[in-house]
Design a protein around this motif. Sequence first.
Motif, mmCIF file in Angstrom:
data_model
loop_
_atom_site.group_PDB
_atom_site.id
_atom_site.type_symbol
_atom_site.label_atom_id
_atom_site.label_comp_id
_atom_site.label_asym_id
_atom_site.label_seq_id
_atom_site.Cartn_x
_atom_site.Cartn_y
_atom_site.Cartn_z
ATOM 1 N N UNK A 172 -49.502 -4.816 27.253
ATOM 2 C CA UNK A 172 -49.504 -4.936 28.720
ATOM 3 C C UNK A 172 -48.259 -4.266 29.279
ATOM 4 N N UNK A 173 -48.423 -3.700 30.466
ATOM 5 C CA UNK A 173 -47.272 -3.135 31.158
ATOM 6 C C UNK A 173 -46.577 -2.034 30.407
ATOM 7 N N UNK A 174 -47.313 -1.284 29.600
ATOM 8 C CA UNK A 174 -46.699 -0.192 28.859
ATOM 9 C C UNK A 174 -45.886 -0.635 27.667
ATOM 10 N N UNK A 175 -46.073 -1.886 27.207
ATOM 11 C CA UNK A 175 -45.313 -2.409 26.067
ATOM 12 C C UNK A 175 -46.238 -3.170 25.125
ATOM 13 N N UNK A 176 -45.831 -3.245 23.878
ATOM 14 C CA UNK A 176 -46.476 -4.085 22.880
ATOM 15 C C UNK A 176 -45.473 -5.161 22.492
ATOM 16 N N UNK A 177 -45.840 -6.438 22.640
ATOM 17 C CA UNK A 177 -44.908 -7.506 22.314
ATOM 18 C C UNK A 177 -45.636 -8.655 21.618
ATOM 19 N N UNK A 178 -44.855 -9.478 20.949
ATOM 20 C CA UNK A 178 -45.403 -10.632 20.252
ATOM 21 C C UNK A 178 -45.737 -11.710 21.273
ATOM 22 N N UNK A 179 -46.909 -12.297 21.135
ATOM 23 C CA UNK A 179 -47.345 -13.321 22.074
ATOM 24 C C UNK A 179 -46.321 -14.439 22.159
ATOM 25 N N UNK A 180 -45.934 -14.749 23.396
ATOM 26 C CA UNK A 180 -44.994 -15.840 23.623
ATOM 27 C C UNK A 180 -43.549 -15.479 23.385
ATOM 28 N N UNK A 181 -43.276 -14.247 22.970
ATOM 29 C CA UNK A 181 -41.877 -13.847 22.713
ATOM 30 C C UNK A 181 -41.628 -12.542 23.453
ATOM 31 N N UNK B 96 -39.042 -11.164 24.385
ATOM 32 C CA UNK B 96 -37.889 -10.361 23.966
ATOM 33 C C UNK B 96 -38.191 -9.527 22.737
ATOM 34 N N UNK B 97 -39.294 -9.790 22.077
ATOM 35 C CA UNK B 97 -39.672 -9.022 20.897
ATOM 36 C C UNK B 97 -40.793 -8.056 21.269
ATOM 37 N N UNK B 98 -40.446 -6.820 21.491
ATOM 38 C CA UNK B 98 -41.458 -5.859 21.873
ATOM 39 C C UNK B 98 -40.966 -4.437 21.731
ATOM 40 N N UNK B 99 -41.904 -3.501 21.766
ATOM 41 C CA UNK B 99 -41.575 -2.082 21.745
ATOM 42 C C UNK B 99 -42.365 -1.394 22.850
ATOM 43 N N UNK B 100 -41.888 -0.225 23.256
ATOM 44 C CA UNK B 100 -42.577 0.516 24.302
ATOM 45 C C UNK B 100 -43.840 1.170 23.763
ATOM 46 N N UNK B 101 -44.683 1.611 24.664
ATOM 47 C CA UNK B 101 -45.895 2.320 24.282
ATOM 48 C C UNK B 101 -45.536 3.555 23.461
ATOM 49 N N UNK B 102 -44.508 4.289 23.914
ATOM 50 C CA UNK B 102 -44.100 5.501 23.210
ATOM 51 C C UNK B 102 -43.632 5.187 21.793
ATOM 52 N N UNK B 103 -42.917 4.081 21.618
ATOM 53 C CA UNK B 103 -42.462 3.702 20.281
ATOM 54 C C UNK B 103 -43.646 3.325 19.385
ATOM 55 N N UNK B 104 -44.637 2.674 19.962
ATOM 56 C CA UNK B 104 -45.828 2.340 19.192
ATOM 57 C C UNK B 104 -46.587 3.600 18.775
#
Length: 773
Positions: free
Chosen positions: A557-566, A568-576
């Motif tokens: 969501x929002x151009x990011x991939x993150x762990x559900x409920x966390x 602060x733990x995520x990476x950008x779409x470009x990093x993915x």
Amino acid sequence: MPTLAGTRDGVPLIDGIDKVTGRARYTADLDHRGAFVGRMLRSPCSHGQITRLDVERARQLPGVVAVLTGEDFRVPYGVLPIAMNEYPLARGKVRYRGEPVAAVAAIDAETAERALSLIELDVRELPAYYEAAEARAADAVRIHDDKPGNLEREVHHTFGDVAAGFAAADLVREELIDCAEINHAQIEPHAALAEFDPFTNRLTMQSVSQVTFYLHLMLARCLEMDESRIRVIKPFVGGGFGARVEVLNFELVTAMLARAAGGKVAMELSREETFITHRARPQTRIRLKLGLGRDGRLRACECEVVQRGGAYAGYGVITILYAGSLLHGLYDLPAVKYDGYRVYTNTPPCGAMRGHGSVDTRHAFEVLLDRMARELGLDPFEVRRRNLLHAPTRTLNELAIMSYGLAECLDRVESASGWKARRGRLPHGKGLGMACSHYVSGAAKPIHWTGEPHAVVNVKVDWDGSVTAFTGAADIGQGSSTMVAIAVAETLGLPIEQVRVIAADSATTPKDNGAYSSRITFMVGNAAIDAARRLRGMLTEAAARRLDCDPADVECAGGRFHVTGATDRGITFEEAVKAALVDQGTLTVKGTFTCPPEAQGGKHRGGAVGSTMGFSYAAQVVEVSVDEDTGQVTVDRVWVALDCGFAINPLAVRGQIEGAVWMGMGQALMEETRYLNGMPAHASFLEYRMPTSLDSPPIDAQIVESIDPNGPFGAKEASEGALASFAPALVAAIADAVGVDLDELPATPDRILDALVARRRRQRLDAVAGGGR
């Protein structure tokens, strides 16, 4: 209800800036450097045997590089596999005035025109028939040798017990309704640019076509070329409305000229030639009989339709079937009998036009239903409500109704127009009328059945994080490329600006059947979502590896991939993307859509026509002022509500609704194609009357969202459903304003005055008869 981030108010079309700034390149704007000029010689008579066609003097003219006749085309063509009876240039016989008989390519337009003047053509004239009744006469000469009675197709369907239905009705009425032949009148005239490379034996065609795949097929067929050596590219198209859903003669002729010349040929048709090429809505005569109960419930319907189809088959087989099949699907009809006749005449071929096949029969149905409601003292809105369907359901002719928002459409326009408070209380000369309509979201069975998916979209992502969607779908102004961009962006959680769409180039994009029957949003939209979901799955797995978690725990969501409920733990779409490219490189995924079996129609002959995944529904109220001294009708205001399932791009949906109203207004008030000895009498924008800004009423367009279970995000079609309800609403409004019922379209001032004079005569006769008693 679905919500699309950032699009609830709608987004501008992604090609809009190119169009308004003049950067958009239409076919006539393409690079013509080094192109020869193509021109066609046309028949001076409507029907006859070609007894002499001598092109040698034209061939000898300096500057002429190619000359063609019908003998250069050995294979006929047509949009339907079962109805290919036309040649790009007439062979042996001409069947309408203006039919192409020869073509030249020359170094410039002046030389090309000079070459045409040197061609010697003699035609032995045959009887010509400009009306369906003349062509059907027992002693009429056959226009096509294999079609007795000059019937292209006759259709006979009966569903339910029609006789019992009429017997149970409290009121049975029958009317004869005539609807004039009309033209698409799109802004851009026909044009094509073809280039043949004699060294590689490859052809590249750019044209105004709405159906690049069908054009590709017919080029291969008529030029007898290997399909792999043909490339078709769709430039910007300045309107279609069905004018270009068939392959047209000038396209095939331009390609053959390019091959004969061994180079590039450009052909631009004049406005008159564009009108003569035609392929628009046929003149239609409808005999309609309805049975209605005092409770407002429909008991039975009997409908006979005769269409003047013109000289060649085109879409005629489908059109005459649509006219009957789409009697169903709007209301709950317990019994229907339909008889349809598509007739060959010596006029330009008719074809598909916005609301294909359904507009004229829907007009007749709504007009007669309104008159019967008036006779029984019933409110027109209540009559419609008492005959509503309930989704999901299937009609008598096996059409699947999966979502149905007509009830809310009725509520919306009744309230917005102030119907209850104003109906019957307006000053004399002002009136209100209402009507309903519907249309398909794509044909459930393709014209050319191959067993392939109905739509394919490829989505590519590379090292820079850019996302490109490849689709063969033809954007002709309806905003289909923008819809694809929204579908992909929403599914991937990206801003729409990060998605590029490349469309309609047979060398780079997957095959698509084209822009017709409002199929693109439903079919291509679903395929785009499917592709984007597959890509999201691959990126989610890559993100999970980077985040050291289970893919099921990763949200996008929002151009990011993150762990559900966390958060602060995520990476950008470009990093993915970079993580997914490891060991694989550029990612390309394919999405498809195939129509579900339950939507593919009945088993009766012609049962596939009218079958669709989802119908749009519309209700409309029109307010008019009628000047009884001049017969002039002014549309004061329009209220319209359309059930489009879910509005993926509300801004575009409202534009499409307004466009449908405008096209309906043109047919209802002024548009008409007449022929003088076979020649169109209105073959320019000076003579062919259509609405302008001066005729523009305020249009209150409202969107109803019923959410279709099979649609992309729940969407259905949005551009055709509101069209067919304008004309009957206008005719009802005229009746409310001045008390006359019109049985012909368009409702021109002369027809209004004739109806007013006839009413006054009846009143005087009634007064005399009453005095005698």
